[in-house]
Design a protein around this motif. Structure first.
Motif, PDB file in Angstrom:
ATOM      1  N   ARG A   1       5.684 -17.757  28.356  1.00 37.73           N
ATOM      2  CA  ARG A   1       6.296 -16.509  27.884  1.00 37.73           C
ATOM      3  C   ARG A   1       7.715 -16.360  28.423  1.00 37.73           C
TER       4      ARG A   1
ATOM      5  N   PHE B   1      10.067 -18.555  26.478  1.00 40.98           N
ATOM      6  CA  PHE B   1      10.328 -18.002  25.159  1.00 40.98           C
ATOM      7  C   PHE B   1      11.155 -16.705  25.217  1.00 40.98           C
TER       8      PHE B   1
ATOM      9  N   ALA C   1       9.915 -13.822  26.182  1.00 37.24           N
ATOM     10  CA  ALA C   1       9.049 -12.661  25.961  1.00 37.24           C
ATOM     11  C   ALA C   1       8.939 -11.822  27.226  1.00 37.24           C
TER      12      ALA C   1
ATOM     13  N   PRO D   1      13.129 -13.004  22.884  1.00 36.87           N
ATOM     14  CA  PRO D   1      12.514 -13.904  21.900  1.00 36.87           C
ATOM     15  C   PRO D   1      13.480 -14.221  20.752  1.00 36.87           C
TER      16      PRO D   1
END
Lengths: 313, 502, 323
Positions: free
Chosen positions: B304, B307, B309, B329
């Motif tokens: 995460r 990415f 996020a 993101p």
């Protein structure tokens, strides 16, 4: 942190005490408790009273208002602050004619001379809280003012003319008094009431309600009697939109600045002036007289006057 | 073990059918559950397992047929009635009141009373007794929210067996458990079985059948394909029964793709929240890289952070040798990196929107001009991916909510294929997906690989990782604790890295 | 096949219209003057302002938010526009467009503040706009010195009574706004994102979109519609007042919800909102024409609002069965 608060509290206390001592030496301190300052009536009252105070110069004024008409809590805390401050005279326009009575009693017990104005305290609430039934009240007679304007409309339109009444918020004391006055005047002059509806003192609602009523009564109505100038403004717009502008007589109440041009252009037939500022000033003077030992009680009436185009010249 | 099983049937399901508008969920199903056995139900999603369970548990009645409980007609009108008859279920999603204590949860339906008050002492003692049965050692007064997932599950089981329980139904009980927790759960089931409890066990993990089951029933398309003793059947046979055709292996691995030494995605000294360690690894061109590790080893948190996020506290990310700055993101997607989250329903898809809207979600610019959506183009593109990924749906206008788990995952893959992502990070790509669909998703990964994409897979299923990866790195407590190449794949070795024992 | 599709569309986009048609039929039968051109035209005028505010409110509610500040922001906008339009130093040709601009700008600024605070500190809009409700009211009382502004130029007032074939200009403006908004929601990427975020914000964020921008923009749109509503208010009543607009947020929210928009976001349409506003307007008008007292009217209006929403849940089921 606790210590800081304690010190701050002491400091604040000392300040208020100084203030009180200071004031007692010099002029009496008068607290004025009004209702909503967002209401033009009280705003004008505040400005007027400040002007009178400057001219008079024999007392000091602390004027306080609330955010909205029915904000009782704020009004109560204003009274409590005044008691803590130890002022000499308090003039109050109660937001609630019953709910405020216990706090008036508190103020009286704290040795403050209290004068009720603008909106009378409820008789039963007064006696329930150990205050005299004839507690001093300085103010206009809404019922009488309403009677005056309804009578004027009746005399101008003639017996048997058909009218619509637009009232204030049901439940408000002055709305009820004005309604009583209207009905009395209407009956006396033989007007026929087509509809008697509330528009909650609101401009837009008065416009909507009257527009809808005109759908039914548009071809017979001759007059519209409203319990506030704002509602009169909304009514005049409704009549104009329905093509009845100038054909139907409209009356307002309170004589606000906004209706002056309407009176001059004959769009508004009449309104009622209750002299908010002089009324409050009157209340202050009554308070000071009581403080100086005079015995005054009961309803000290202030004038309600009909205002028409002729009065503006 | 077998001697605990006697042949008397505790539950007999006779010719039960159930139709929902437009769907035949169960057709003429007959099944006997023997007293004291562990009966495993398997089948792809939508095969009818949950409908069958819901009829037994009183959620909805069957349209025809009847159920006998110990030979007596049994048709519960409410879940409460089923509970009173001694049928208890532990669902995947727990039904615990998180602020209440363990004891209150277990005895919620029948708190011991002393006059109008709760008898605290009896409640405590009874709780200790039942907790001992399930081998859980926690303070009865502890609020449930402070427990781990495995402990919560044991509380659910304790709740189920604390009162009269004739049949215990376990719905995917091992989905969120670690291997040691699973073996403890199985011990408890075996003990309870000795005491005469009957268990209906639903699972997607076919190897578990041999650890715990006595008999297995396979469902497909609302019908029973067969019921066999576990001794008479092997996994490939079960799989064939489930999907209705022969499958060569559970995991496709294609030798013709060789990984290279050229890194596509490099992660250097990455730091994530609530972990003092730095993480470095590289994904090479043409490889499928797996990330293994225990629950809590910060695998999901790491991907995460890559990415964008969640916040990245430090470190660098290089794509094709160039450093890139990923803060959100949006940045990652613009660089062609995508994440297929573990929870696709709440993070990957918009369930109440149409399939085509979901497929175009990450590439809305490709189907719009000047801010206006070209509906025809969107539909054509969606249909193209629906066909090439073999997503089973009546049309691309179907709401994604109505698709099965496997098709939902394919929709997420379609979304990222449409956006032309170059690095695909899969977090638990096949959780809750049935065998047939799993296989198709693995094939899709290979298809992606053949187009030069890089693939990173986080999974708790070691067999899956060993089945399809070129290389596996192992996470432990927020660090990379080991790396294993395909020729050296061995469960024990990976677990040693995961537990950090030498 | 096609009739099925039309029925499906009807149910989805405008199912609540059945309730409106039913109400109109009942009133037409029982209230003699209800179904006259004149009265219908009056209802159009009366629902215009609420409709315009409700359009902006729909955008916010579709995202799962709410804007409680519309009433006091409306008052602020009227006063700023009123001050501009009555400024004697400005030529009329400039004063009117400037007033419109001032009103819209003020509304959008308030919306921007609402949206930005919500997103920057992740606070629910209920709280932020509740704060704005008070701030805007205080500001307008301050700016206006709690005075009403009236006597606008005659040219301006003349716009307010314009009508074409019995349809008032301000209603035409409101309907145009509904159509523009409907187009934005259904045909543009922005609209798609509004629905998507309202359904599942995290999924949209993880698909590589900046959801915050969309959410803030929705509040700005809501502010802009309030600014426009303020101008319509001034056109209709020729007055700008610091105390108007109390409770307008509730009427707007009611119109949106009756129109079938889900309070949790992601579902709904502006056509529904227009019908919702019309239902409220028709009820107020029809019940008054029936001669019902104020208290009874409140009871009946409230009950019908609840009933309309209940009927709406059946509509949803029906449309599901059709699909």
């Amino acid at each position: 942190m606790k210590k800081f608060f304690a010190v701050a509290l002491l400091f604040a206390l000392a300040l208020t005490m100084c203030g009180t001592v200071f004031a007692a030496d010099k002029k009496p301190v008068v607290g004025l408790v009004m209702k909503s300052l967002s209401n033009e009536h009280f705003k004008k009252m505040e400005e007027g009273v400040r002007k009178y105070t400057e001219e008079d110069g024999s007392y000091e004024l602390i004027a306080r208002g609330m955010n909205s008409e029915t904000d009782i809590d704020t009004q109560i805390s204003i009274i409590e602050n005044f008691i803590a401050q130890g002022i000499d005279v308090m003039c109050i326009a109660p937001a609630d004619s019953m709910g405020i009575a216990p706090f008036v009693k508190k103020a009286v017990d704290a040795g403050i001379v209290v004068v009720n104005f603008d909106n009378p305290l409820d008789k039963k609430a007064l006696t329930d809280n150990g205050l005299p039934e004839d507690f001093v009240y300085v103010g206009p007679n809404d019922e009488y003012g309403a009677y005056l304007v309804a009578k004027y409309m009746g005399e101008t339109l003639g017996k048997g003319a058909k009218v619509i009444l637009l009232e204030g918020s049901p439940g408000a004391d002055n709305a009820r008094q004005r309604q009583n006055g209207f009905l009395q005047g209407v009956e006396e002059t033989g007007l026929v009431v087509l509809a008697d509806q509330t528009a909650h003192w609101e401009i837009e609602e008065a416009n909507t309600v009257l527009t809808n009523l005109l759908t039914i009564h548009g071809d017979e109505v001759q007059g519209v009697i409203t319990a506030a100038d704002g509602m009169a403004v909304g009514s005049i717009k409704a009549l104009e939109a329905a093509g009845l502008g100038g054909k139907v007589l409209v009356s307002g109440y309170d004589n606000q600045d906004q209706v002056r041009p309407l009176l001059l252009e004959d769009k508004l037939a009449a309104t009622v002036d209750q002299f908010g500022a002089t009324n409050a000033y009157e209340a202050i003077k009554v308070g000071i007289r009581i403080m100086n030992g005079e015995k005054l009680s009961g309803w000290i009436k202030t004038p309600s006057e009909l205002v028409t185009k002729n009065d503006l010249k | 073990m077998m001697n605990a099983v006697n042949d008397a049937n505790i539950l007999s399901i006779k010719n039960v059918s159930k139709n929902f508008p437009g769907v035949c969920a169960l057709s003429d199903v007959s099944l006997d559950i023997r007293k004291g056995e562990v009966h495993v139900l398997v089948g792809e999603n939508g095969a009818g397992k949950s409908t069958l369970i819901k009829i037994i548990c009183g959620f909805h009645p069957g349209d025809s047929g009847e159920v006998l409980l110990e030979g007596v007609h049994y048709a519960p009108e409410t879940p409460r009635a089923a509970m009173d008859a001694g049928i208890r279920v532990v669902y995947q999603e727990f039904n615990l009141l998180s602020y209440l204590s363990v004891a209150e949860n277990i005895f919620f339906d029948h708190l011991p009373r002393k006059g109008p008050l709760v008898d605290k002492k009896k409640l405590h003692d009874d709780t200790v007794k039942v907790l001992r049965r399930v081998g859980l050692d926690v303070d009865p007064w502890q609020p449930v929210e402070l427990l781990g997932v495995a402990q919560m599950q044991l509380v659910e089981i304790a709740k189920a067996i604390s009162s009269k329980c004739r049949v215990l139904i376990l719905d995917e009980p091992t989905a969120t458990l670690s291997p040691s927790e699973i073996s403890r759960l199985f011990d408890i089931i075996r003990t309870e079985k000795q005491e005469g409890l009957t268990v209906i066990y639903i699972s997607h993990h076919l190897n578990e059948i041999y650890d715990i089951g006595d008999r297995v029933t396979v469902l497909r398309n609302g019908e029973i394909v067969g019921t066999k003793s576990v001794k008479e059947i092997d996994i490939p046979q079960i799989v064939s029964m489930m999907v209705g055709r022969q499958m060569e292996s559970e995991y496709p691995f294609m030798d013709e793709f060789k990984q290279t030494d050229i890194p596509i995605l490099e992660v250097k000294r990455l730091r994530i929240a609530a972990s003092p360690h730095e993480i470095s690894f590289a994904l090479k061109q043409g490889e499928i890289l797996g990330i293994a590790g225990l629950v809590g080893s910060k695998r999901t948190e790491t991907v995460r952070a890559i990415f964008g996020a969640d916040a990245r506290l430090g470190g660098e990310i290089l794509l094709n040798g160039k450093m890139i700055n990923i803060l959100t993101p949006k940045d990652a997607v613009e660089h062609g990196i995508c994440l297929l989250t573990e929870d696709r329903k709440s993070q990957g898809l918009i369930l109440d929107m149409q399939l085509d809207c979901n497929i175009s979600l990450a590439s809305i610019d490709k189907v719009s001009k000047l801010g206006l959506i070209d509906y025809g183009e969107e539909r054509r593109q969606a249909e193209r991916f629906t066909a090439s990924l073999a997503i089973k749906t009546p049309s691309v206008s179907q709401l994604v909510r109505n698709l099965s788990g496997g098709n939902q995952q394919k929709a997420v893959i379609a979304k990222w294929m449409f956006s032309d992502a170059n690095v695909l990070i899969f977090d638990e790509p096949t959780r809750g997906i049935d065998v047939g669909a799993k296989y198709e998703i693995y094939l899709l990964m290979w298809d992606l690989l053949s187009r030069g994409k890089g693939i990173l897979i986080v999974s708790s299923d070691l067999n899956e990782l060993m089945g399809i990866c070129h290389r596996i790195i192992v996470f432990s407590e927020g660090q990379v604790s080991g790396e294993v190449l395909r020729p050296e794949f061995e469960q024990e070795r990976i677990l040693r890295y995961a537990y950090r024992v030498s | 096949m096609d009739t099925k599709k039309i029925a499906y569309l009807m149910l989805n986009e405008a199912g609540i219209g059945v309730v409106l048609v039913f109400l109109c039929l009942v009133f037409s039968v029982f209230v003699p003057k209800f179904a006259t051109m004149n009265n219908i035209s009056n209802i159009f005028t009366q629902i215009s302002i609420n409709t315009v505010i409700a359009v902006g409110m729909t955008f916010v509610i579709l995202l799962g938010g709410i804007d409680l500040s519309v009433g006091s922001v409306l008052a602020l906008c009227t006063i700023l526009a009123g001050l501009t339009i009555t400024k004697e130093t400005l030529p009329l040709g400039a004063a009117i467009p400037l007033a419109v601009l001032a009103s819209m700008a003020a509304g959008m600024a308030c919306g921007l503040f609402n949206g930005w605070v919500c997103e920057r500190w992740k606070i629910h809009s209920f709280v932020v706009t509740l704060g704005m409700l008070n701030m805007a009211r205080g500001a307008v009382l301050q700016v206006s010195n709690s005075r009403t502004i009236y006597s606008f130029p005659k040219e301006f007032n003349a716009f307010g009574t314009l009508s074409y074939y019995g349809i008032p200009l301000i209603f035409i403006i409101a309907v145009l706004l509904v159509l523009i908004g409907h187009f934005i929601l259904k045909k543009t990427v922005f609209g798609r994102m509004i629905y998507a975020i309202g359904n599942n914000e995290e999924a949209v964020r993880l698909s590589g979109h900046n959801t915050k921008i969309y959410k803030v923009t929705a509040f700005v749109i809501c502010g802009a519609t309030v600014g426009l509503a303020a101008i319509l208010y001034m056109l209709r009543l020729n007055i700008a007042s610091p105390i108007l607009g109390n409770g307008f947020e509730l009427s707007a929210i009611a119109a949106v919800v009756i129109g079938g928009t889900s309070m949790s976001g992601g579902k709904g349409s502006l056509i529904g909102t227009l019908i919702g506003a019309a239902i409220i307007g028709v009820l107020n008008n029809g019940l008054l024409l029936m001669g019902m007292s104020d208290f009874a009217r409140q009871i009946v209006t409230g009950a019908i609002i609840v009933a309309a929403v209940i009927i709406d849940t059946y509509r949803a089921r029906l449309s599901k069965m059709l699909s």
